[in-house]
Enzyme design. Structure first.
Site, mmCIF file in Angstrom:
data_model
loop_
_atom_site.group_PDB
_atom_site.id
_atom_site.type_symbol
_atom_site.label_atom_id
_atom_site.label_comp_id
_atom_site.label_asym_id
_atom_site.label_seq_id
_atom_site.Cartn_x
_atom_site.Cartn_y
_atom_site.Cartn_z
ATOM 1 N N PRO A 68 -4.717 -31.049 12.682
ATOM 2 C CA PRO A 68 -5.018 -29.663 12.328
ATOM 3 C C PRO A 68 -3.785 -28.878 11.918
ATOM 4 O O PRO A 68 -2.704 -29.067 12.468
ATOM 5 C CB PRO A 68 -5.584 -29.072 13.629
ATOM 6 C CG PRO A 68 -5.473 -30.136 14.663
ATOM 7 C CD PRO A 68 -4.649 -31.237 14.146
ATOM 8 N N TYR A 126 -7.645 -18.286 -2.778
ATOM 9 C CA TYR A 126 -8.844 -18.822 -2.118
ATOM 10 C C TYR A 126 -9.903 -17.750 -1.862
ATOM 11 O O TYR A 126 -10.845 -18.011 -1.124
ATOM 12 C CB TYR A 126 -8.480 -19.399 -0.749
ATOM 13 C CG TYR A 126 -7.479 -20.506 -0.741
ATOM 14 C CD1 TYR A 126 -7.751 -21.730 -1.358
ATOM 15 C CD2 TYR A 126 -6.268 -20.364 -0.072
ATOM 16 C CE1 TYR A 126 -6.830 -22.755 -1.315
ATOM 17 C CE2 TYR A 126 -5.348 -21.394 -0.022
ATOM 18 C CZ TYR A 126 -5.638 -22.582 -0.643
ATOM 19 O OH TYR A 126 -4.732 -23.598 -0.596
ATOM 20 N N CYS A 153 3.750 -7.861 -10.695
ATOM 21 C CA CYS A 153 3.131 -7.559 -11.977
ATOM 22 C C CYS A 153 2.063 -8.578 -12.316
ATOM 23 O O CYS A 153 2.218 -9.435 -13.191
ATOM 24 C CB CYS A 153 4.211 -7.443 -13.043
ATOM 25 S SG CYS A 153 5.297 -6.064 -12.669
ATOM 26 N N GLU A 154 1.026 -8.539 -11.535
ATOM 27 C CA GLU A 154 -0.198 -9.321 -11.659
ATOM 28 C C GLU A 154 -1.215 -8.510 -10.883
ATOM 29 O O GLU A 154 -0.838 -7.648 -10.100
ATOM 30 C CB GLU A 154 -0.097 -10.678 -10.942
ATOM 31 C CG GLU A 154 0.966 -11.619 -11.421
ATOM 32 C CD GLU A 154 0.555 -12.415 -12.640
ATOM 33 O OE1 GLU A 154 -0.651 -12.463 -12.962
ATOM 34 O OE2 GLU A 154 1.468 -12.974 -13.270
ATOM 35 N N TYR A 181 -0.585 -21.458 5.806
ATOM 36 C CA TYR A 181 -0.629 -21.389 4.339
ATOM 37 C C TYR A 181 -0.278 -19.998 3.818
ATOM 38 O O TYR A 181 -0.827 -19.538 2.829
ATOM 39 C CB TYR A 181 -2.007 -21.842 3.808
ATOM 40 C CG TYR A 181 -2.406 -23.173 4.382
ATOM 41 C CD1 TYR A 181 -1.720 -24.329 3.994
ATOM 42 C CD2 TYR A 181 -3.402 -23.282 5.339
ATOM 43 C CE1 TYR A 181 -2.036 -25.551 4.543
ATOM 44 C CE2 TYR A 181 -3.714 -24.502 5.895
ATOM 45 C CZ TYR A 181 -3.024 -25.632 5.504
ATOM 46 O OH TYR A 181 -3.333 -26.846 6.053
HETATM 47 C C1 LIG Z 1 -3.805 -29.962 4.743
HETATM 48 C C2 LIG Z 1 -4.169 -31.146 5.517
HETATM 49 C C3 LIG Z 1 -4.549 -31.028 6.859
HETATM 50 C C4 LIG Z 1 -4.672 -29.709 7.595
HETATM 51 O O1 LIG Z 1 -5.817 -29.012 7.235
HETATM 52 P P1 LIG Z 1 -6.220 -27.650 7.992
HETATM 53 O O2 LIG Z 1 -7.419 -27.173 7.275
HETATM 54 O O3 LIG Z 1 -5.074 -26.719 7.879
HETATM 55 O O4 LIG Z 1 -6.483 -27.979 9.401
HETATM 56 C C5 LIG Z 1 -4.819 -32.194 7.539
HETATM 57 N N1 LIG Z 1 -4.740 -33.402 6.945
HETATM 58 C C6 LIG Z 1 -4.383 -33.545 5.660
HETATM 59 C C7 LIG Z 1 -4.288 -34.906 5.070
HETATM 60 C C8 LIG Z 1 -4.093 -32.434 4.896
HETATM 61 O O5 LIG Z 1 -3.751 -32.584 3.619
#
Ligand SMILES: *Cc1c(COP(=O)(O)O)cnc(C)c1O
Length: 401
Positions: free
Chosen positions: A260, A302, A328-329, A356
């Protein structure tokens, strides 16, 4: 996080500023281990790409967590943070054989997500154990940009190609130590997730050298009051039982893995900005802040919702604002939000700013990326300095003429 502490940190370190709460990271990690406590071998690998400051990695190191990396640079960061290579998994997609070989050189656990590389790797290194990323084609998760398990997704090897995987494995004699899926982000339906795990169990059964099954991640966290989130406790109860039964049937205590990112760090982050200008137009009241898509791109990329709080006027009358950036967007951070009355100079706080957010920040418009602070034991530590013009120029080569 405590409002007065955030205001104090904004004053001390200025804005824009990312502030992370170590306690929240620890409690999310513990929630997860507790939910799966009936599994004998559980391994959580924090997905570094969510938030990659080395001090954050060290928080996970102290928890005995592993890490999940998607580039060889993230592997290097993990090693610098003190992780043992065996606690690092490498789960990139679409990378070259050379990059996989580089990661192999560091001794980390390799994950392969396509048949072409699997075949090339197997012929060259039949004795190096690898994990295979399977795409179970279960439609799970949020919007189309973050759902990666569907039929048109570039991620993983299709479950329908299992016979081909076996042909490669048998012909090369390679060792498959793990089987993996990661079906995308924002999964809130535990049953959909469990359906995907059944597909993975069926595939896992056919690899006799297996030592772990990695169920990836994609757990959803709440972004606003009353928001649906993955019920990790329910998932823990159901999947643990199924996993333990599978191990019995398989005849071996396998390791259950997760990787995660968002679940562990999203809620731990707060992003603080100053209001530069309040601007009335014919139809809207804009609050323009000292940041934008360069620091905080999720709302635009997103359509992510991030709750916005006015730290400077917590009891003020609620009014409607559209909060926008200074880039400037068209960088709308939150449209039509009910926020306590805003005055120029106020400090706004974006919630869920751990995952992120900083890791996707850029220098667009030649602006500095924000500073970062980690709050530990009630004290704020600067973990990244605000940039300077030298950082913007760094690496640029001036041609003599
Ligand atoms: C980005 C990613 C995650 C983490 O995903 P979350 O939605 O932030 O929990 C886990 N495994 C892989 C391979 C990823 O690319």
């Amino acid at each position: 996080m405590n409002r007065s502490l955030l205001l104090k940190l904004a004053k001390q370190f200025d804005t824009p500023l990312y502030v992370y709460d170590a306690d929240k990271i620890v409690s999310q990690y513990q929630r997860m281990t507790k939910a799966f406590s009936s599994v004998k071998n559980l391994k959580i690998n924090y997905a570094v790409k969510a938030l990659s400051n080395i001090n954050i990695l060290k928080v996970f190191k102290e928890l005995n967590s592993g890490i999940d990396t998607v580039s060889v640079q993230e592997v290097q960061l993990g090693l610098r943070a003190g992780f043992d290579p065996k606690d690092i998994i490498f789960t990139p997609n679409g990378v070259s054989l050379e990059e996989i070989e580089q990661a192999m050189g560091y001794g980390v656990q390799l994950n392969i997500d396509n048949l072409s590389i699997l075949e090339q790797f197997g012929q060259k290194y039949p004795n190096t154990p690898v994990c295979i990323r399977i795409n179970p084609h279960i439609m799970a998760g949020g919007n189309s940009k973050i759902s990666v398990g569907h039929i048109d997704s570039k991620f993983g090897i299709s479950i329908h190609q299992l016979p081909h995987i076996h042909r490669v494995v048998e012909n090369t004699g390679m060792l498959i130590s793990g089987i993996h899926m990661h079906t995308g982000s924002d999964i809130y339906d535990v049953d959909a997730f469990l359906r995907a795990t059944e597909i993975l169990f069926n595939a896992a059964e056919t690899f006799k050298d297996l030592s772990y099954i990695d169920f990836g991640s994609g757990f959803k966290v709440p972004y606003k009051e009353g928001d649906i989130a993955t019920d990790i406790e329910e998932l823990g109860k159901k999947l643990s039982k199924r996993f333990n039964d599978f191990c019995k049937q398989f005849g071996k205590d396998l390791t259950l893995m997760f990787e995660p990112g968002k679940f562990l760090v999203s809620e731990a982050g707060n992003f603080l900005v100053h209001v530069n200008v309040v601007k009335q137009t014919t139809s809207t009241v804009f609050a323009g802040v000292d940041s934008g898509m360069n620091h905080f791109i999720r709302p635009m990329f997103y359509d992510a919702y991030h709750h916005i709080e006015n730290l400077s006027n917590p009891n003020g009358k609620e009014r409607f604002y559209t909060v926008v950036g200074y880039i400037c967007e068209t960088d709308t951070l939150g449209a039509n939000r009910r926020i306590n009355e805003i005055t120029e100079g106020d400090i706004l706080c974006f919630h869920n700013a751990g995952a992120y957010c900083f890791s996707m920040a850029s220098n667009y418009n030649s602006r500095y990326r924000p500073a970062e602070v980690l709050v530990k034991d009630g004290k704020g530590y600067l973990i990244r300095e605000r940039e300077t013009i030298e950082d913007i120029l760094r690496g640029q080569v001036l041609i003599d003429s």
